[in-house]
Structures are given as structure tokens and as C-alpha cells.
Scaffold this active site. Structure first.
Site, PDB file in Angstrom:
ATOM      1  N   LYS A  44       2.999  -3.410  -3.670  1.00 40.89           N
ATOM      2  CA  LYS A  44       3.905  -2.305  -3.338  1.00 40.89           C
ATOM      3  C   LYS A  44       3.771  -1.888  -1.879  1.00 40.89           C
ATOM      4  O   LYS A  44       4.408  -0.946  -1.424  1.00 40.89           O
ATOM      5  CB  LYS A  44       3.578  -1.077  -4.208  1.00 40.89           C
ATOM      6  CG  LYS A  44       3.950  -1.151  -5.654  1.00 40.89           C
ATOM      7  CD  LYS A  44       3.959   0.280  -6.261  1.00 40.89           C
ATOM      8  CE  LYS A  44       2.807   0.555  -7.165  1.00 40.89           C
ATOM      9  NZ  LYS A  44       2.785   1.932  -7.707  1.00 40.89           N
ATOM     10  N   LYS A  46       1.050  -0.662  -0.596  1.00 40.84           N
ATOM     11  CA  LYS A  46       0.229   0.559  -0.536  1.00 40.84           C
ATOM     12  C   LYS A  46      -1.256   0.191  -0.530  1.00 40.84           C
ATOM     13  O   LYS A  46      -1.682  -0.691  -1.278  1.00 40.84           O
ATOM     14  CB  LYS A  46       0.465   1.438  -1.775  1.00 40.84           C
ATOM     15  CG  LYS A  46       1.740   2.241  -1.777  1.00 40.84           C
ATOM     16  CD  LYS A  46       1.721   3.247  -2.934  1.00 40.84           C
ATOM     17  CE  LYS A  46       2.895   4.209  -2.850  1.00 40.84           C
ATOM     18  NZ  LYS A  46       2.809   5.338  -3.803  1.00 40.84           N
TER      19      LYS A  46
END
Ligand code: C2G
Length: 133
Positions: A44, A46
Site C-alpha cells: 500500500k 505505507k
């Protein structure tokens, strides 16, 4: 017995996360949370401050949460809904429309709740960095 399933990273657990989980628990008997693994978060884009085990332990300690399991892929939601007999999939409205397929394909109902304004993990992170300079 109504079961709601939700998903998230929940890094630097803050009041926005708490209020979402509180509002979800007000709408069900059992709240199940898929916590994104560190590997999935990398997908993602992240990178978390707290690793999966800590984020999952913090979530499990939240009185609104009944069960926590690892979220490892985007594709696992249909299987999770079946495995946990979820009646409702719910998430913050920053994802509005993204998971409608779960309802249109007849797996469960889908609900988007307004986010708590003025707080985010990104903001907490930058505040900590700014204040430590
Ligand atoms: N949230 C909120 N208010 C905020 C911040 C977050 O209501 N101020 C909600 C988000 O909308 C989400 C949940 O808290 O429903 C967790 O947010 P994140 O940790 O940012 O989750 P995210 O990385 O968006 O992961 O498969 C779905 C993903 O796992 C969602």
C-alpha cells in the site's frame, strides 16, 4: 447476532481510530478487525511506526474490538466475510465506493462512516517529527 468486519492499518492509534471502532460497535454485537500486516502495508506504499504485532495487540486491547486477524491481501475480503459470518463490511468514507462489490455481489451489506476530521496518522507522525527537531 450482528457481526461487522472492518480493516485498517491503525498505526499510531489515535482518536480517529477509536471513534470509528466505537461507532461500529454501536451498530453490532461482534466487531472483527482485519489489521494490515507490514508486508501488505508495503504494497500500500505505507511504512508503519508500530509493527503488526504491536498494532494488533493495541487493537485487541480496545474494548470495542472482539477479534483481530491479519490483512495480507486486497483479495481476501470475500473469504473473510464468509469465514467470520460478517453481516456488514464497514470502513471510513475515505474508501467510499471501493468495496461496494461486496454488497452488489451479495456477500454482505456495506457501510461507509464519516472520518473524524483533524486527525490522521500522517499528521501525528509529522507533529512528532516537528516537535523533536
Ligand atoms: N479513520 C477515521 N478517522 C480518521 C482516521 C482514520 O475514521 N481521522 C478510519 C479510516 O477511515 C479507516 C480506519 O480508521 O476506516 C483505519 O484507518 P487506516 O489505519 O488509515 O487504514 P487504511 O490504511 O486506510 O487501511 O483494506 C482496507 C485497508 O486496510 C484500509
Amino acid at each position: 447476532m450482528t457481526t461487522i468486519i472492518t480493516y485498517g492499518t491503525f498505526d499510531l492509534f489515535h482518536v480517529g481510530h477509536v471513534r470509528l471502532l466505537e461507532r461500529l460497535k454501536q451498530r453490532c454485537d461482534r466487531l472483527i478487525v482485519g489489521c494490515s500486516t507490514d508486508e501488505f502495508n508495503a504494497l500500500k506504499g505505507k511504512k508503519c511506526i508500530f509493527h503488526y504485532n504491536d498494532r494488533a495487540e493495541i487493537l485487541s486491547a480496545c474494548r470495542y474490538v472482539d477479534f483481530v486477524f491479519p490483512e495480507e491481501t486486497w483479495e481476501q475480503k470475500i473469504d473473510d466475510v464468509k469465514r467470520y459470518n460478517a453481516d456488514i463490511f464497514a470502513i471510513g468514507d475515505d474508501w467510499v465506493g471501493k468495496f461496494d462489490f461486496l454488497e452488489t455481489e451479495g456477500h454482505c451489506r456495506v457501510m461507509y462512516l464519516p472520518r473524524t476530521e483533524g486527525i490522521s496518522t500522517t499528521e501525528v507522525r509529522s507533529t512528532v517529527i516537528t516537535n523533536s527537531l
